[in-house]
Design an enzyme around this catalytic site. Structure first.
Site, PDB file in Angstrom:
ATOM      1  CG  HIS A  85      -0.379   0.000   2.541  1.00 34.87           C
ATOM      2  ND1 HIS A  85      -0.005   1.153   3.204  1.00 34.87           N
ATOM      3  CD2 HIS A  85      -0.091  -1.014   3.392  1.00 34.87           C
ATOM      4  CE1 HIS A  85       0.478   0.851   4.392  1.00 34.87           C
ATOM      5  NE2 HIS A  85       0.450  -0.464   4.533  1.00 34.87           N
ATOM      6  CG  ASP A  87      -2.796   3.976   2.791  1.00 35.61           C
ATOM      7  OD1 ASP A  87      -2.493   2.894   2.237  1.00 35.61           O
ATOM      8  OD2 ASP A  87      -3.404   4.036   3.876  1.00 35.61           O
ATOM      9  CG  ASP A 116       3.294   0.301   7.653  1.00 39.63           C
ATOM     10  OD1 ASP A 116       2.801  -0.360   6.719  1.00 39.63           O
ATOM     11  OD2 ASP A 116       2.649   0.652   8.658  1.00 39.63           O
ATOM     12  CD  GLU A 145      -3.026  -1.394   6.012  1.00 38.77           C
ATOM     13  OE1 GLU A 145      -3.192  -2.300   6.842  1.00 38.77           O
ATOM     14  OE2 GLU A 145      -2.349  -0.369   6.251  1.00 38.77           O
ATOM     15  CD  GLU A 146      -0.861   2.348   7.712  1.00 38.17           C
ATOM     16  OE1 GLU A 146      -1.507   1.971   8.704  1.00 38.17           O
ATOM     17  OE2 GLU A 146       0.294   1.971   7.486  1.00 38.17           O
ATOM     18  CG  HIS A 411       1.687   2.633  12.585  1.00 39.09           C
ATOM     19  ND1 HIS A 411       0.420   2.160  12.878  1.00 39.09           N
ATOM     20  CD2 HIS A 411       1.934   2.198  11.320  1.00 39.09           C
ATOM     21  CE1 HIS A 411      -0.061   1.480  11.856  1.00 39.09           C
ATOM     22  NE2 HIS A 411       0.849   1.487  10.890  1.00 39.09           N
TER      23      HIS A 411
END
Length: 437
Positions: A85, A87, A116, A145-146, A411
């Site tokens: 992904h 995003d 990520d 996705e996030e 994150h």
């Protein structure tokens, strides 16, 4: 040959990641312009097309844009789907360098999404450039996705042919440590909600009514306190929480270091680290709305709310777990306080089916790329697409790998990737695309 070719491509991989990180592709128009995600999607489609898999943008039901493509293989050859992904999470505070500019420090590449999941996207591109695949290749790169808004899962239900494959490589996890090739074989599911507690028409002076007035913030704190016991175990009524992890262990001291736990501070739960992370439910309070310390007044609060995240292991239905959490919160409210629940959605857990031809081929490729035996581990996070793919294509082998590892701090501020992980995984994936036929 493959190793040498990938090594030649690593300069280009760094440039790719630098360009990708520069897109502020947070899939939330309240925080960043939608054009940032759209430009990242266009860049991704162009890059995969140039790498040999013609791609286009496909709008998903949540309004985001997925990048999809297909390069047919020789007649009779299997098809491999490559997923990642583009995003990313919002950057947050605390960075020591610009999160939108790829920065190298002590051999690592820093930037939001470096691990990520833009680093995995670059890994796919590098592998495709390194070899001529002997299989059919499909590409699905997600754009939301996030945010967990389910656009890709709904696209799967509407147009499953885009995703149909014999083997599916989900590049959105990571290794146990740098240089240790690792399959993720288990994912926890999730349930999310916002709970609001209301007790009065408005806040009132604590000197006038404090002691008798039903304090909404105190009620919320009491309710949240019942969701864990003194040892840190999740204690939701009707939800089992004594499961054991049967795979490779996560050593306590390594976890303390990976998580940055302060000296003298204990680890939560009465099970092993592996039990607590991968086999048992875990309740986390993500946020609380109440007056901040600075600017607060001497008042009893009339309303307060919290956002909760519940992770559930394979074997537990997330819907039933969510129902148990809702019932627990209502039962735990003191003084007959009014409790309102806003559900944010659920995602199913996932348990990989291992031992098939794709897994065997990828295991050999990882061993050759890293020069080490392949490990397995669970992941306490959720990837909602995985159970949806398993339901749609029960015979497909779904393999979870990725360039992240504990030092990547996904994150969190100062997210980074070790470029050797991009290189080694690109070698492994290239060998797989050539050997799985």
């Amino acid at each position: 040959m493959v190793r040498a070719r990938v090594a030649e491509l690593m300069g280009r991989a760094r440039r790719d990641l630098e360009e990708l990180v520069a897109f502020r592709s947070v899939a939330d128009a309240r925080q960043f312009p939608e054009e940032e995600c759209l430009e990242a999607a266009r860049w991704t489609a162009d890059a995969f097309t140039e790498a040999g898999v013609p791609c286009k943008l496909r709008e998903t039901p949540d309004g985001s844009h997925a990048v999809v493509g297909h390069r047919p293989g020789p007649e009779g050859a299997p098809t491999v789907l490559l997923y990642a992904h583009y995003d990313v999470q919002p950057p947050g505070e605390g960075w020591t360098s610009d999160p939108w500019r790829l920065t190298e420090r002590e051999g690592r590449w820093y930037g939001r999404g470096a691990a990520d999941c833009k680093g995995n996207l670059v890994m796919h591109l590098t592998a495709l450039r390194a070899v001529e695949p002997a299989v059919g290749v499909k590409v699905v790169i997600e754009g939301s996705e996030e945010q967990g808004t389910g656009g890709l899962e709904r696209l799967l239900a509407y147009d499953p042919e885009l995703f149909e494959a014999d083997a599916i490589v989900i590049a959105d996890t990571g290794n146990a440590a740098v240089g240790i090739p690792t399959f993720t074989t288990s994912l926890r599911g999730r349930a999310g909600l916002v709970v609001t507690v209301t007790t009065m028409d408005s806040p009132l002076h604590s000197g006038t009514v404090g002691g008798a007035a039903p304090d909404a913030l105190a009620a919320l704190i009491h309710m949240l306190g019942t969701l864990r016991d003194g040892a840190g175990n999740t204690t939701i009524r009707g939800l089992k929480s004594d499961q054991r992890w049967q795979g490779a262990p996560y050593p306590l001291e390594r976890f303390r270091k990976d998580a940055g736990i302060l000296d003298g501070v204990g680890v939560a739960g009465t099970g092993t680290v592996s039990d607590m992370l991968w086999a048992r439910p875990a309740l986390t309070v993500l946020g609380i709305d109440c007056p901040p310390v600075v600017g607060s007044t001497a008042s009893v609060q009339a309303s307060a709310r919290a956002r909760l995240n519940l992770r559930v292991p394979p074997g537990i239905d997330p819907g039933s777990a969510c129902d148990a959490l809702v019932a627990h919160l209502h039962a735990a409210a003191p003084w007959h306080a009014r409790v309102e629940i806003e559900l944010e959605g659920v995602g199913s857990p996932f348990l990989a089916r291992t031992g098939g031809r794709a897994y065997t081929t990828m295991t050999a490729a990882l061993c050759e790329a890293y020069g080490k035996k392949v490990s397995t581990m669970g992941d306490g996070a959720s990837i909602p697409l995985c159970p949806a793919l398993h339901k749609a294509f029960p015979k497909a082998e779904i393999m979870l790998i990725g360039v992240a590892e504990p030092a990547a701090r996904i994150h969190a501020p100062d997210e980074s990737v070790d470029p050797s992980e991009i290189e080694n995984l690109a070698v492994a994936e290239a060998l797989f695309l050539r050997g799985y036929s």
